[in-house]
Design a protein around this motif. Sequence first.
Motif: not given
Length: 436
Positions: A289-307, A315-321
């Motif tokens: 069940v490795g990394a099922l603790d996370m959902v991956n999005f792009g830069p922080k400002d791209t995370v959907p509003a409901q989240f 995780h880095n400038p390009s990936v927000t968990l």
Amino acid sequence: MSSKISIAIIGTLDTKLEEFLYLRSQILQYDASINVILIDAGRSVVEHEAITVRQDDVLKASGFRGDGNALESLPRGELIKTMIGGATAVAQQLQRRDEIQAIISLGGSGGTSLASAVMRELPVAFPKLIVSTVASSDTSSYVGETDITMMYSVVDIAGLNEVLRAVVGNAAAAIAGMAMAYADKTRKGLSDTSPTKKGVGITMFGVTTKGVDVARKWLENHGYEVYVFHATGAGGRAMERLLREGRLHGVLDLTTTELADELVGGIFASDESRLTAAAKAGVPQIVSVGALDMVNFGPKDTVPAQFRDRTLFEHNPSVTLMRTTPQECDELGRRIARRLRDNCIKPESTEVWLPLRGISAIAVQGQPFHDEAADEALFTSIKMELQGAGINVVEVRSDINNADWAEEVAERLHEFIVTDGNRQRTELMFVKLPQR
């Protein structure tokens, strides 16, 4: 087996005959001994002496039985599906008979869609190249989980000019070189697709790398050819593909994080085929069940509003968990269990291992994604759904990156492979690892 090198060119010759004939001439200029097979997958019939496989031959291979008028009346989408089906049948037959050593195409979005669909059905490591107007943008829908090489055309493929001639000339030289190298390896019995060692696939993410590396080295030291797949959606699909092609003898599916993105809508989503190929083929596998603790999005400002109010980690400038909730983890456990239960033809050769002290590097105690309630929901749903399925669930007081855990899970897979999936250590339902 013929010693002659043959390259297939596939294209819509009713719209781009001039450009494809130039590509053909450049391949022959590179090496006049190459046999070029020009395949016409266009809407309308084209007559030219250089065409090897005519449009009506492609239609026949697709199973289309109408006349020219019926073809002209097809909607564009149906036409493309018809030509893809026929061209795929032609290309696969040529490849299986070793009558071609590479395939190339060029085109805009439509031509690229057609050619890439054909190429995705050819084996991994068989040379494939497309010169395309869309190669500088997101090419994931064209490449998929395969090894298609894409070259940006710079200018549109609409008439010849100095720039396009140079690009097509480079592509011709590249595909000729690929074809020669592929033919040389194949004819010497050194094909990259025919390893002498048994192959094992392992899924990995940055937050499961330490454990995966230990398992990989253990398996390599015991004579296996190990293929590590980065669990980014395409990575999981690539592993499923190699399983369907019969290239893997075992799987350590330690990092199933793609299912979280599939469920919630992250950027590294897999599809419904994930976790099915090994099960359907009866290939020994250990799933975790490795990394099922996370959902991956792009830069922080791209995370959907409901989240935005959820637990987030850059995780880095390009990936927000984003941390998965207990409710999401409950559903993820059910999905894993159901896909295994519904598809396993040899449940005795499958086990699910649960690292009770952390399913990723940032889910252990003291880290930002530590959430015992979410983990417990995941573990409980897996155990409940697999009751009576004949698939062992192994619980381990360890985190997924623990070296002892990693060696134990690698050794267990090795046992499965050498005993053809027959279980030995039934006391493994709860593993006690040594303290380091």
